[in-house]
Scaffold this motif. Structure first.
Motif, mmCIF file in Angstrom:
data_model
loop_
_atom_site.group_PDB
_atom_site.id
_atom_site.type_symbol
_atom_site.label_atom_id
_atom_site.label_comp_id
_atom_site.label_asym_id
_atom_site.label_seq_id
_atom_site.Cartn_x
_atom_site.Cartn_y
_atom_site.Cartn_z
ATOM 1 N N GLN A 132 0.830 -1.202 0.000
ATOM 2 C CA GLN A 132 0.000 0.000 0.000
ATOM 3 C C GLN A 132 0.864 1.250 0.000
ATOM 4 O OE1 GLN A 132 -2.528 -0.517 3.401
ATOM 5 N NE2 GLN A 132 -3.639 -2.177 2.418
ATOM 6 N N PHE A 157 -7.405 -0.836 -14.664
ATOM 7 C CA PHE A 157 -8.522 -1.739 -14.411
ATOM 8 C C PHE A 157 -9.572 -1.523 -15.479
ATOM 9 C CE2 PHE A 157 -7.279 -1.036 -9.773
ATOM 10 C CZ PHE A 157 -6.442 -2.126 -9.784
ATOM 11 N N LYS A 170 -12.314 -0.421 -15.770
ATOM 12 C CA LYS A 170 -13.323 0.420 -15.145
ATOM 13 C C LYS A 170 -13.191 1.810 -15.745
ATOM 14 C CE LYS A 170 -12.726 -1.970 -10.709
ATOM 15 N NZ LYS A 170 -14.014 -2.644 -10.554
ATOM 16 N N ALA A 202 -13.001 5.625 -11.628
ATOM 17 C CA ALA A 202 -12.991 4.463 -10.742
ATOM 18 C C ALA A 202 -11.582 3.895 -10.581
ATOM 19 C CB ALA A 202 -13.929 3.389 -11.283
ATOM 20 N N PHE A 240 -10.301 3.916 -6.688
ATOM 21 C CA PHE A 240 -10.376 2.565 -6.133
ATOM 22 C C PHE A 240 -9.531 2.397 -4.872
ATOM 23 C CE2 PHE A 240 -9.763 -1.938 -5.834
ATOM 24 C CZ PHE A 240 -10.974 -2.447 -6.243
ATOM 25 N N GLY A 241 -8.272 2.775 -4.972
ATOM 26 C CA GLY A 241 -7.364 2.615 -3.829
ATOM 27 C C GLY A 241 -7.805 3.419 -2.611
ATOM 28 N N LYS A 272 -10.670 4.586 -1.833
ATOM 29 C CA LYS A 272 -11.919 4.034 -1.296
ATOM 30 C C LYS A 272 -11.614 2.830 -0.420
ATOM 31 C CE LYS A 272 -15.765 4.842 -4.455
ATOM 32 N NZ LYS A 272 -16.316 4.286 -5.689
ATOM 33 N N TYR A 273 -10.747 1.998 -0.914
ATOM 34 C CA TYR A 273 -10.405 0.788 -0.162
ATOM 35 C C TYR A 273 -9.793 1.139 1.188
ATOM 36 C CZ TYR A 273 -8.430 -3.774 0.905
ATOM 37 O OH TYR A 273 -8.119 -4.964 1.506
ATOM 38 N N HIS A 274 -9.049 2.237 1.207
ATOM 39 C CA HIS A 274 -8.418 2.636 2.456
ATOM 40 C C HIS A 274 -9.322 3.497 3.307
ATOM 41 C CE1 HIS A 274 -4.968 0.680 1.042
ATOM 42 N NE2 HIS A 274 -4.675 1.549 0.110
ATOM 43 N N GLY A 275 -10.584 3.571 2.933
ATOM 44 C CA GLY A 275 -11.533 4.172 3.860
ATOM 45 C C GLY A 275 -11.986 5.581 3.534
ATOM 46 N N ARG A 324 -14.485 7.837 2.149
ATOM 47 C CA ARG A 324 -15.869 7.650 1.691
ATOM 48 C C ARG A 324 -16.454 8.940 1.128
ATOM 49 N NH1 ARG A 324 -15.209 3.344 1.169
ATOM 50 N NH2 ARG A 324 -15.508 1.545 2.509
ATOM 51 N N ARG A 337 -2.907 6.323 -10.727
ATOM 52 C CA ARG A 337 -3.518 5.339 -9.835
ATOM 53 C C ARG A 337 -2.561 4.992 -8.690
ATOM 54 N NH1 ARG A 337 -4.870 -0.162 -12.629
ATOM 55 N NH2 ARG A 337 -2.613 -0.350 -12.542
ATOM 56 N N SER A 385 -2.460 7.769 -6.171
ATOM 57 C CA SER A 385 -3.698 8.093 -5.454
ATOM 58 C C SER A 385 -3.644 7.705 -3.985
ATOM 59 C CB SER A 385 -4.877 7.399 -6.124
ATOM 60 O OG SER A 385 -4.769 6.003 -5.944
ATOM 61 N N VAL A 386 -2.815 6.734 -3.634
ATOM 62 C CA VAL A 386 -2.729 6.335 -2.229
ATOM 63 C C VAL A 386 -1.507 6.947 -1.552
ATOM 64 C CG1 VAL A 386 -4.116 4.259 -2.378
ATOM 65 C CG2 VAL A 386 -1.702 4.163 -2.976
ATOM 66 N N GLN A 387 -0.926 7.955 -2.193
ATOM 67 C CA GLN A 387 0.189 8.708 -1.651
ATOM 68 C C GLN A 387 1.350 7.853 -1.153
ATOM 69 O OE1 GLN A 387 -2.412 10.798 0.927
ATOM 70 N NE2 GLN A 387 -2.158 12.692 -0.237
ATOM 71 N N LYS A 390 1.592 3.813 6.683
ATOM 72 C CA LYS A 390 0.289 4.134 7.262
ATOM 73 C C LYS A 390 -0.734 3.069 6.848
ATOM 74 C CE LYS A 390 -0.277 7.222 3.343
ATOM 75 N NZ LYS A 390 0.867 6.693 2.615
ATOM 76 N N LYS A 439 -8.568 -5.045 8.211
ATOM 77 C CA LYS A 439 -9.574 -5.312 7.201
ATOM 78 C C LYS A 439 -9.107 -6.327 6.155
ATOM 79 C CE LYS A 439 -11.801 -2.612 3.596
ATOM 80 N NZ LYS A 439 -11.673 -1.291 3.015
ATOM 81 N N GLN A 494 -3.973 -7.416 -14.507
ATOM 82 C CA GLN A 494 -5.015 -6.842 -13.657
ATOM 83 C C GLN A 494 -4.778 -7.234 -12.200
ATOM 84 O OE1 GLN A 494 -7.980 -4.997 -14.545
ATOM 85 N NE2 GLN A 494 -6.665 -4.609 -16.292
ATOM 86 N N ALA A 497 -0.078 -4.971 -6.229
ATOM 87 C CA ALA A 497 0.902 -3.931 -5.973
ATOM 88 C C ALA A 497 0.274 -2.736 -5.266
ATOM 89 C CB ALA A 497 1.547 -3.479 -7.282
ATOM 90 N N MET A 498 -1.067 -2.631 -5.341
ATOM 91 C CA MET A 498 -1.718 -1.545 -4.619
ATOM 92 C C MET A 498 -1.997 -1.921 -3.178
ATOM 93 S SD MET A 498 -4.437 -0.053 -7.314
ATOM 94 C CE MET A 498 -5.072 1.215 -6.235
ATOM 95 N N GLY A 499 -1.648 -3.131 -2.806
ATOM 96 C CA GLY A 499 -1.881 -3.540 -1.435
ATOM 97 C C GLY A 499 -3.321 -3.902 -1.164
ATOM 98 N N LEU A 500 -3.990 -4.474 -2.183
ATOM 99 C CA LEU A 500 -5.351 -4.946 -1.948
ATOM 100 C C LEU A 500 -5.261 -6.398 -1.492
ATOM 101 C CD1 LEU A 500 -6.990 -3.658 -5.238
ATOM 102 C CD2 LEU A 500 -6.943 -2.530 -3.022
ATOM 103 N N LYS A 549 -10.310 -8.977 -2.180
ATOM 104 C CA LYS A 549 -10.793 -7.721 -2.744
ATOM 105 C C LYS A 549 -10.480 -7.682 -4.250
ATOM 106 C CE LYS A 549 -12.323 -3.464 -2.592
ATOM 107 N NZ LYS A 549 -13.734 -3.200 -2.295
ATOM 108 N N THR A 557 -16.981 -3.670 -18.791
ATOM 109 C CA THR A 557 -15.602 -3.296 -18.975
ATOM 110 C C THR A 557 -15.441 -1.844 -19.373
ATOM 111 O OG1 THR A 557 -15.716 -4.075 -21.220
ATOM 112 C CG2 THR A 557 -14.842 -5.593 -19.584
ATOM 113 N N SER A 558 -16.514 -1.220 -19.837
ATOM 114 C CA SER A 558 -16.298 0.163 -20.208
ATOM 115 C C SER A 558 -17.048 1.098 -19.280
ATOM 116 C CB SER A 558 -16.675 0.393 -21.668
ATOM 117 O OG SER A 558 -18.012 0.018 -21.882
#
Lengths: 251, 309, 295
Positions: free
Chosen positions: A85, A97, A99, A103, A107-108, A110-113, A115, A160, A163-165, B12, B23, C163, C169-172, C176, C292-293
């Motif tokens: 992260q 993605f 999307k 989005a 995405f990132g 949002k996942y980290h809270g 809202r 992207r 976005s999560v710095q 963080k 989570k 994907q 790599a985003m730490g998901l 998720k 997808t779009s």
């Protein structure tokens, strides 16, 4: 400048094959470091070690230490998810993605809270601006990311990641699949991001390394041959092997 | 920079909550437990099917004392006088599914060749959807058509009542045609182009290329399709039951009423009392069907291994 | 015989056989539709069946088929997708994965009648669900699950690997990534596969003879109390489906118009299968674009 990331005797194996043979390197805040060397020299493997992405490859193993902010992240108790992260990554082929543009970036966070819609909007705009993409897409944030050109997609991937710095950004040949104009834009973006980030970039393109990096590391056969200021490496390398590679490349 | 075990200042996110309740860890557990449960369910299902069918099927011999060889090779099925010879049904099942494969294979291979070698364009647009639709037609509909079209036709052309092994095999052959065709087509389509080009380059005609190079190369795959088709035919119940006549004896001709394992189970299962010898004998037949499934899967595996080499 | 002549003959045979297959399908469809459609009207589709008199309909059977299909899908989809995800994303290549794959293959090859017998023994008798919609749906689930597992696994494997890497790599968390990134991309293929599977469920009969039963109690479509025997949605009542009805009418039908009823029912069944096929093609294309779009 403060050190932020340091590897110590880092060795990486794929099965029996030792791909990286004990590398010591230090990276500082607000800098760009280029990793160069011929294909298969271990530079990408080394890069993927920094956020433990090699864990995803079955049969890969890593020894040695990677210190980030005083903690060895090559320890069994490291929470890889949390680590990742905090380290952004961009690949050779853009992989947005499937999307919308919005989005992809939201995405990132949002996942980290995050809202709050206004806050998300801010993050999206901010990230896209940093990646120098905002002006091109601000009117179509809700269209598919796949409708963008390759170069735009790649900058979207950078946005992207931002976005999560993260404090560290890993770039694996981010411009090698792009046309010259897009490449120039990506390089410009990297130079601007340098003000806030520690950037590590793998590249095959010598001119690119010379243009954007402060330090350069030359890898060969899994070893770090030479590491120095980029100027020094490109004008007066200490090691004859480096000299040969660079001059050969310049032709 | 020194090693210390304090929380790194910039690491963080997710750090405030206690380790176990983070989570992403919770999500990881949910995903793992849920998907593992689903897979475990598959295993529980298959184990219980095998266990229950086998224990019922074996009890004919273990509890009721019917002799195994009498069951497998006995020609008389007269439950009222305690004769439980299942050979007519075993014979019926094997004969109908073999004949079905014999009828369907050449048709299927031709259809596959048509789609890949002759006119791929036309084949994809017309024949492919036709084959897919054939695969989608429910077996009772095949049975119904068999009963109302095929049986009267056979009756008018051949001696007998029209019902019998011939009718059953023909209905089955149409049902397994899509199975063989689609596997053969896949195999033909995955052939490397240069293989054929080499043959054409030597001046061979299309048929010489097909019979000399193409077919021998994809033969294991075609056989895989044939075995899978036979497996389907062997286990098919209602369509066959509707047209085969259901007489419990070994027929002397293709146009004489006969029975298969599935047809006799279909007709008698609800008319017999659970736990009676006759009922258990039906379970033994189900066990044969089950064992044959394993045999078919095994043969397919062996053929696939040959394909890979 | 010259090579050229042989080639001509072979080509002719191949084309002739292919034409024969097309003719077979056209002939069968034509026969069913011509014989059946004239019999289909509102009365036929909604009326109760008759045992001895002419003029019976297939109303309850049609309802049972649809109800059973919906119940089956509700049970199968989450389980099948879950197991498929396990195979595509969690299973490590090794002995266990190989055995699970074998289990899926064997399970999908079991004759439907054997699975039906298993349902009779375990669901109908041991668990005491009786001849019921629930027993039928559970047995159809056994059938359908291997198919769903394959469809899901294949759909997930077809999602570009990048994907997943981007998500990691985003730490998901892996879960998720699976639910928010991979599933939307895989979903169109899964839905297409599910609709095709639904067509198969709709036509299945052998397994239902012994589980959902050969009868339907008189249904009262104003009674929506799921515990009442005459309620259409009671999951514990017996339910003869359309396919089973065709079989029953053909093998023991006594009414004078049994042949017409079988033809009409077959026509309805075939039309439903055709609709499922078309729907699957159309939905696959449409959903792929949608997921997808534009969000």
């Amino acid at each position: 400048m403060t050190d932020i990331l340091r590897t110590e005797e880092l060795k990486i194996y794929y099965g029996q094959n030792e791909a990286v043979k004990g590398v010591d390197l230090t990276f500082t805040e607000n800098s760009v470091t280029a990793l160069i060397g011929p294909s298969g020299c271990g530079k990408s493997t080394f890069l993927r070690a920094l956020n433990r992405m090699n864990d995803e490859i079955p049969g890969s193993r890593m020894t040695g230490n990677i210190w980030i902010d005083g903690k060895n992240i090559n320890a069994p108790d490291t929470d890889v998810t949390v680590l990742r992260q905090n380290i952004g990554m961009v690949w050779q082929r853009p992989n947005p993605f499937y999307k919308s543009i919005y989005a992809n970036i939201a995405f990132g966070p949002k996942y980290h809270g995050v809202r709050n819609k206004a806050e998300l909007d801010n993050i999206v705009e901010d990230s896209l601006r940093k990646a120098a993409l905002w002006d091109e897409v601000k009117d179509r944030l809700h269209t598919s990311a796949l409708s963008l050109s390759g170069g735009q997609q790649q900058r979207l991937c950078i946005a992207r990641a931002l976005s999560v710095q993260p404090k560290i950004l890993l770039l694996d040949e981010p411009a090698s699949a792009l046309d010259p104009v897009s490449t120039a834009k990506i390089e410009e973006t990297i130079l601007q991001l340098k003000e806030q980030l520690c950037i590590v970039i793998v590249t095959h393109n010598m001119q690119q390394a010379a243009r954007i990096s402060g330090h350069t590391a030359y890898f060969y056969m899994g070893r770090l041959v030479e590491y120095d200021k980029t100027e020094k490496i490109f004008t007066n390398p200490s090691d004859p092997m480096t000299q040969e590679y660079i001059s050969g490349r310049f032709g | 920079m020194k090693a210390n075990h304090e929380t790194p200042p910039f690491m963080k996110a997710n750090q405030e909550t206690p380790l176990l309740f983070r989570k992403h860890r919770a999500e990881e557990w949910i995903g793992r437990i849920y998907t593992t449960f689903c897979v475990a369910l598959l295993i529980v299902i298959i184990v219980s099917i095998v266990y229950f069918v086998a224990s019922k099927g074996v009890s004919t011999f273990a509890v009721n004392g019917v002799s195994l060889s009498g069951f497998l090779f006995g020609q008389n099925w007269q439950p009222d006088s305690d004769k439980f010879g299942a050979l007519p049904f075993i014979f019926g099942s094997f004969v109908t599914s073999l004949l079905a494969a014999v009828i369907a294979s050449p048709l299927s291979v031709c259809a596959a060749l048509f789609m890949t070698e002759i006119t791929p364009n036309w084949g994809k647009k017309v024949l492919q959807p036709v084959v897919e639709l054939l695969a989608g037609i429910p077996s009772v509909v095949y049975g119904f058509i068999g009963l109302s079209v095929l049986v009267p036709f056979l009756r008018s052309v051949f001696p007998g009542q029209g019902i019998g092994v011939a009718a059953g095999s023909i209905v089955l052959s149409i049902m397994i045609l899509p199975t063989i065709t689609s596997i053969a087509t896949d195999a033909l389509a995955s052939l490397p182009r240069n293989l054929k080009e080499a043959s054409y380059g030597l001046g061979a005609t299309r048929w010489q290329t097909i019979s000399g190079v193409v077919i021998p190369t994809v033969l294991p795959s075609i056989l895989t399709g044939v075995v899978l088709g036979m497996a389907r035919a062997f286990g098919e119940a209602l369509a066959v039951q509707m047209v085969i006549g259901n007489a419990p004896h070994i027929p002397s001709s293709l146009f004489e009423s006969a029975s298969t394992l599935t047809s006799v189970i279909t007709l008698n299962m609800s008319n017999t009392v659970m736990g009676s010898v006759q009922n258990n004998a039906l379970w033994s037949m189900a066990l044969i069907l089950l064992l044959m499934t394993f045999v078919f899967v095994l043969v397919v595996r062996l053929l696939e291994r040959r394909t890979k080499i | 015989m010259s090579a050229k002549l042989k080639d001509r003959i072979a080509t002719f045979v191949i084309i002739a056989f292919s034409a024969l297959i097309i003719a077979l399908l056209v002939g069968m469809l034509g026969y069913i539709l011509v014989k059946g459609i004239s019999h289909i009207d509102w009365h036929f589709l909604t009326a109760e069946p008759e045992t001895i008199k002419a003029g019976g309909g297939i109303g309850p059977e049609l309802f049972n088929s649809v109800y059973l299909l919906i119940l089956t899908l509700i049970i199968t989809i989450p389980l099948g997708i879950g197991a498929g995800i396990y195979m595509a994303e969690y299973a490590k290549e090794g002995r266990i994965t190989v055995s699970i794959r074998l289990v899926v293959e064997v399970l999908s090859s079991f004759p439907s009648i054997v699975v039906g017998l298993f349902g009779l023994l375990v669901l109908v008798n041991t668990f005491n669900f009786g001849f019921s919609v629930l027993s039928g749906a559970l047995v159809l689930t056994i059938f359908n699950m291997p198919l769903m597992v394959r469809v899901t696994e294949q759909a997930f494997r077809n999602v570009p690997r990048e994907q997943k890497e981007a998500g990691l790599a985003m730490g998901l968390s892996r879960w998720k990534i699976i639910t928010s990134i991979l599933l939307p991309v895989a979903l169109p293929a899964i839905i297409t596969g599910t609709i095709l599977a639904a067509g198969r469920i709709f036509g299945e009969a052998a397994a239902l003879l012994f589980t959902a039963g050969l009868t339907t109690p008189k249904l009262d479509f104003t009674d929506w109390n799921p515990t009442s025997l005459h309620s259409p949605i009671n999951p514990l009542r017996p339910a003869e489906t359309l396919s089973v009805h065709i079989w029953k009418v053909n093998s023991e039908g006594l009414s004078p118009d049994a042949a017409e009823i079988a033809a009409g029912s077959s026509a309805v069944l075939v039309l439903m299968v055709l609709i499922f096929n078309l729907l699957a093609r159309w939905a696959g294309r449409l959903l792929y674009r949608k997921f997808t779009s534009i969000k």
